[in-house]
Design an enzyme around this catalytic site. Sequence first.
Site, PDB file in Angstrom:
ATOM      1  N   LYS A  23       0.839  -1.203   0.000  1.00 58.17           N
ATOM      2  CA  LYS A  23       0.000   0.000   0.000  1.00 58.17           C
ATOM      3  C   LYS A  23       0.878   1.258   0.000  1.00 58.17           C
ATOM      4  O   LYS A  23       0.589   2.225  -0.708  1.00 58.17           O
ATOM      5  CB  LYS A  23      -0.947  -0.012   1.217  1.00 58.17           C
ATOM      6  CG  LYS A  23      -2.067  -1.036   1.052  1.00 58.17           C
ATOM      7  CD  LYS A  23      -2.856  -1.321   2.313  1.00 58.17           C
ATOM      8  CE  LYS A  23      -3.819  -2.481   2.050  1.00 58.17           C
ATOM      9  NZ  LYS A  23      -4.574  -2.926   3.214  1.00 58.17           N
ATOM     10  N   GLN A  54      -4.883  -1.904   9.324  1.00 58.53           N
ATOM     11  CA  GLN A  54      -4.718  -3.235   8.729  1.00 58.53           C
ATOM     12  C   GLN A  54      -5.288  -4.298   9.669  1.00 58.53           C
ATOM     13  O   GLN A  54      -4.932  -4.353  10.845  1.00 58.53           O
ATOM     14  CB  GLN A  54      -3.218  -3.474   8.470  1.00 58.53           C
ATOM     15  CG  GLN A  54      -2.915  -4.721   7.681  1.00 58.53           C
ATOM     16  CD  GLN A  54      -3.443  -4.649   6.242  1.00 58.53           C
ATOM     17  OE1 GLN A  54      -3.326  -3.634   5.573  1.00 58.53           O
ATOM     18  NE2 GLN A  54      -4.048  -5.729   5.792  1.00 58.53           N
ATOM     19  N   ASP A  91     -11.405   2.182   3.348  1.00 63.10           N
ATOM     20  CA  ASP A  91     -11.716   0.757   3.207  1.00 63.10           C
ATOM     21  C   ASP A  91     -13.224   0.541   3.069  1.00 63.10           C
ATOM     22  O   ASP A  91     -13.666  -0.549   2.718  1.00 63.10           O
ATOM     23  CB  ASP A  91     -11.236  -0.018   4.453  1.00 63.10           C
ATOM     24  CG  ASP A  91      -9.840  -0.602   4.282  1.00 63.10           C
ATOM     25  OD1 ASP A  91      -9.427  -0.823   3.129  1.00 63.10           O
ATOM     26  OD2 ASP A  91      -9.180  -0.852   5.316  1.00 63.10           O
TER      27      ASP A  91
END
Length: 284
Positions: free
Chosen positions: A52, A96, A119
Amino acid sequence: MAVIISGKEVSARVRSEVKAECEQLKSKGICPGLAVIIVGDDPASKVYVNNKKKACADVGFVSEEYALPAETTQEELLALVEKLNHRPEINGILCQLPLPKHLDEKAVINAISPMKDVDAFHPSNVGRIMIGDYHFLPCTPAGVMEMVHTAGIEVSGKNCVVIGRSNIVGKPMAMLLLHENGTVTICHSKTKNLKEICSNADILVAAVGKPKFVKGDMVKEGAVVLDVGINRDENGKLCGDVDFEEVEPKASYITPVPGGVGPMTIAMLMKNTLMAAKIQNNIE
Ligand code: NAD
């Protein structure tokens, strides 16, 4: 022989579009910023976070990594999220997953400002997806749809079957197919006649997490087969949820693993972060 939809190619195109838009934003004095939080030292999570960060650098975003020790407390993690929520130069925040067991994932997701939730896991973004009025789509299902669109596959009126009902993949995937007027069936671990349902699918999405789970006899001749799974086979080789050797000859379109849905997820994260930067700066 199926047409193979290359996630490498589609994701490269999405990333180059994001990069071009990022340059335009920079000419207006805006540089999109993504904060990535990782707690503990799960090796797979570290790889994802590194990818990322690399993707951010590639498209021209600023990224900040917060690598916190496994013993981080819930209070410390929430305090960091709160601080990032208030920083205008940070447009997207992601934590994460999975988090170490002592931390409450739900509380952390809920603490991220919905406008920075790139997200799209926050309940308010999930609700917006349900009613079709959203800013961000969860990256993996959005990546699958981008591949479908690029290949020119029509969803409207098709029998769509999604295997898997996770909040991250299966459920939103089904919703996106429904938004495009697919007739959607969601299958899961308690589904009784899985083979029969799958054999009726014009579009079959596999998000099960079991190597080579979808066999040739589960797939209709000419079906579109979209494989979200990332697994290791008995030899430790990366493979999807679909038995590619068996299914590819029957399918009209298929996504490979590796090089299919996987690279799309990060590309869509970049797209969401760009969108977040635009919204927060009142552009569009
Ligand atoms: P999950 O474990 O949360 O969900 C798996 C789903 O499969 C569950 O809903 C379960 O009901 C269903 N299932 C399990 N056994 C079944 C069976 N025998 N018959 C029918 N359904 C069954 O997993 P997830 O997070 O949704 O991920 C699914 C897969 O996608 C995994 O391989 C994961 O690694 C992969 N994944 C890939 C990406 C990507 O970027 N490509 C992103 C997220 C997840």
